[in-house]
Design a protein around this motif. Structure first.
Motif, mmCIF file in Angstrom:
data_model
loop_
_atom_site.group_PDB
_atom_site.id
_atom_site.type_symbol
_atom_site.label_atom_id
_atom_site.label_comp_id
_atom_site.label_asym_id
_atom_site.label_seq_id
_atom_site.Cartn_x
_atom_site.Cartn_y
_atom_site.Cartn_z
ATOM 1 N N TYR A 117 0.779 -1.234 0.000
ATOM 2 C CA TYR A 117 0.000 0.000 0.000
ATOM 3 C C TYR A 117 0.818 1.296 0.000
ATOM 4 C CZ TYR A 117 -3.811 -3.177 1.139
ATOM 5 O OH TYR A 117 -4.729 -4.203 1.109
ATOM 6 N N HIS A 118 2.138 1.218 -0.238
ATOM 7 C CA HIS A 118 2.953 2.431 -0.134
ATOM 8 C C HIS A 118 2.590 3.481 -1.186
ATOM 9 C CE1 HIS A 118 5.216 0.220 -3.236
ATOM 10 N NE2 HIS A 118 5.655 1.413 -3.628
ATOM 11 N N ASN A 119 1.938 3.082 -2.272
ATOM 12 C CA ASN A 119 1.507 4.076 -3.271
ATOM 13 C C ASN A 119 0.380 4.952 -2.754
ATOM 14 O OD1 ASN A 119 3.333 3.293 -5.271
ATOM 15 N ND2 ASN A 119 1.979 1.667 -6.022
ATOM 16 N N ASP A 120 -0.377 4.439 -1.803
ATOM 17 C CA ASP A 120 -1.543 5.158 -1.283
ATOM 18 C C ASP A 120 -1.340 5.722 0.114
ATOM 19 O OD1 ASP A 120 -3.427 4.391 -3.497
ATOM 20 O OD2 ASP A 120 -2.911 2.400 -2.763
ATOM 21 N N ILE A 121 -0.447 5.102 0.866
ATOM 22 C CA ILE A 121 -0.263 5.466 2.271
ATOM 23 C C ILE A 121 1.213 5.732 2.552
ATOM 24 C CG2 ILE A 121 -0.515 4.650 4.663
ATOM 25 C CD1 ILE A 121 -3.184 5.017 3.325
ATOM 26 N N GLU A 122 1.482 6.751 3.370
ATOM 27 C CA GLU A 122 2.850 6.994 3.836
ATOM 28 C C GLU A 122 3.038 6.266 5.166
ATOM 29 O OE1 GLU A 122 6.642 8.612 3.311
ATOM 30 O OE2 GLU A 122 4.929 8.948 1.996
ATOM 31 N N PHE A 123 3.957 5.330 5.209
ATOM 32 C CA PHE A 123 4.228 4.576 6.426
ATOM 33 C C PHE A 123 5.409 5.210 7.159
ATOM 34 C CE2 PHE A 123 1.843 1.663 3.848
ATOM 35 C CZ PHE A 123 1.128 0.881 4.745
ATOM 36 N N ILE A 124 5.172 5.610 8.407
ATOM 37 C CA ILE A 124 6.210 6.253 9.211
ATOM 38 C C ILE A 124 6.308 5.538 10.554
ATOM 39 C CG2 ILE A 124 6.984 8.376 10.342
ATOM 40 C CD1 ILE A 124 5.367 9.963 8.300
ATOM 41 N N VAL A 125 7.515 5.207 10.938
ATOM 42 C CA VAL A 125 7.776 4.643 12.266
ATOM 43 C C VAL A 125 8.670 5.614 13.019
ATOM 44 C CG1 VAL A 125 9.053 2.860 13.514
ATOM 45 C CG2 VAL A 125 7.496 2.201 11.674
ATOM 46 N N ILE A 126 8.225 6.038 14.198
ATOM 47 C CA ILE A 126 9.066 6.862 15.072
ATOM 48 C C ILE A 126 9.503 5.998 16.247
ATOM 49 C CG2 ILE A 126 9.240 8.907 16.533
ATOM 50 C CD1 ILE A 126 7.015 10.202 14.984
ATOM 51 N N VAL A 127 10.799 5.914 16.421
ATOM 52 C CA VAL A 127 11.337 5.127 17.541
ATOM 53 C C VAL A 127 11.888 6.099 18.579
ATOM 54 C CG1 VAL A 127 12.933 3.318 18.242
ATOM 55 C CG2 VAL A 127 11.961 3.294 15.932
#
Length: 229
Positions: A117-127
């Motif tokens: 789904y990366h074309n539709d959604i921005e995936f962000i992980v904050i550690v």
């Protein structure tokens, strides 16, 4: 009649203003967090987990959904910075801590979702941690996921830590639309027993995260099931 018209015009202009100028996420949190924390601490001290979860859900549903997420500038592990307002897609943001181990299959599930789904959604992980500590996380996550870090000893990271980690905890999932409006907030990952096979653990986390993704307008088929691009 004249007074009624004046009232209607006032209400319409107020509604329009509130829609164009939503409450900032941290302002909504600041106003309501103290009461929530007091009640939540009391519930958990009494072992009332169900009550604690109800209070969290009430805070999110009644006070935080619809607020505008802060336009943070995040530190990427890759040395570049990521400004939230520059992202023109809905955002799936998950917070972790460098000193905690994610549940079994969790990162593999995130990688699978990001691939689909990366074309539709921005995936962000904050550690939550320093760059050196967070690099081990980045090595386990897909290149289609933006891995960022924040630590309260950094001037730019202190505000983020204070507003997110020290209030809603971790792991916490923020579902944010393309206008930075908060659509939903969920805590935790799938409950995976220690002896669960890896394949099953990935499936449990994948299904949980995918269900959360549904609220930020992923494409669906005629039956309402999420579809891959």
């Amino acid at each position: 009649m004249k007074n009624l018209l004046v009232l209607l015009v006032f209400l319409q202009s107020t509604l329009s203003y509130s829609q164009d100028n939503p409450v900032l996420f941290t302002d909504a949190l600041r106003v309501n967090f103290s009461k929530y924390k007091s009640q939540s601490n009391q519930a958990f001290s009494q072992g009332d987990i169900e009550r604690g979860q109800f209070l969290f859900d009430s805070l999110v549903q009644n006070q935080l959904i619809g607020s505008k997420f802060n336009n943070y500038t995040l530190k990427r592990v890759s040395d570049r910075k990521l400004k939230m307002s520059k992202v023109k897609k809905p955002i799936f943001l998950v917070t972790y801590a460098a000193w905690c181990v994610p549940s079994k299959g969790e990162f593999l599930a995130l990688n699978k979702l990001a691939k689909e789904y990366h074309n539709d959604i921005e995936f962000i992980v904050i550690v939550w941690g320093k760059k050196k500590e967070v690099k081990k996380y980045a090595s386990k996550l897909s290149g289609q996921i933006e891995v960022c870090y924040a630590h309260k000893t950094f001037s730019s990271g202190n505000e983020i830590v204070e507003n997110l980690r020290e209030t809603l905890g971790f792991p916490t999932c923020y579902l944010i639309d393309s206008y930075l409006q908060v659509v939903d907030i969920k805590r935790g990952s799938a409950l995976v027993p220690l002896k669960t096979p890896t394949k099953k653990a990935v499936e449990l986390n994948y299904n949980l995260f995918k269900e959360r993704l549904a609220v930020i307008a992923l494409p669906k088929d005629e039956t309402g099931v999420l579809v891959k691009k």
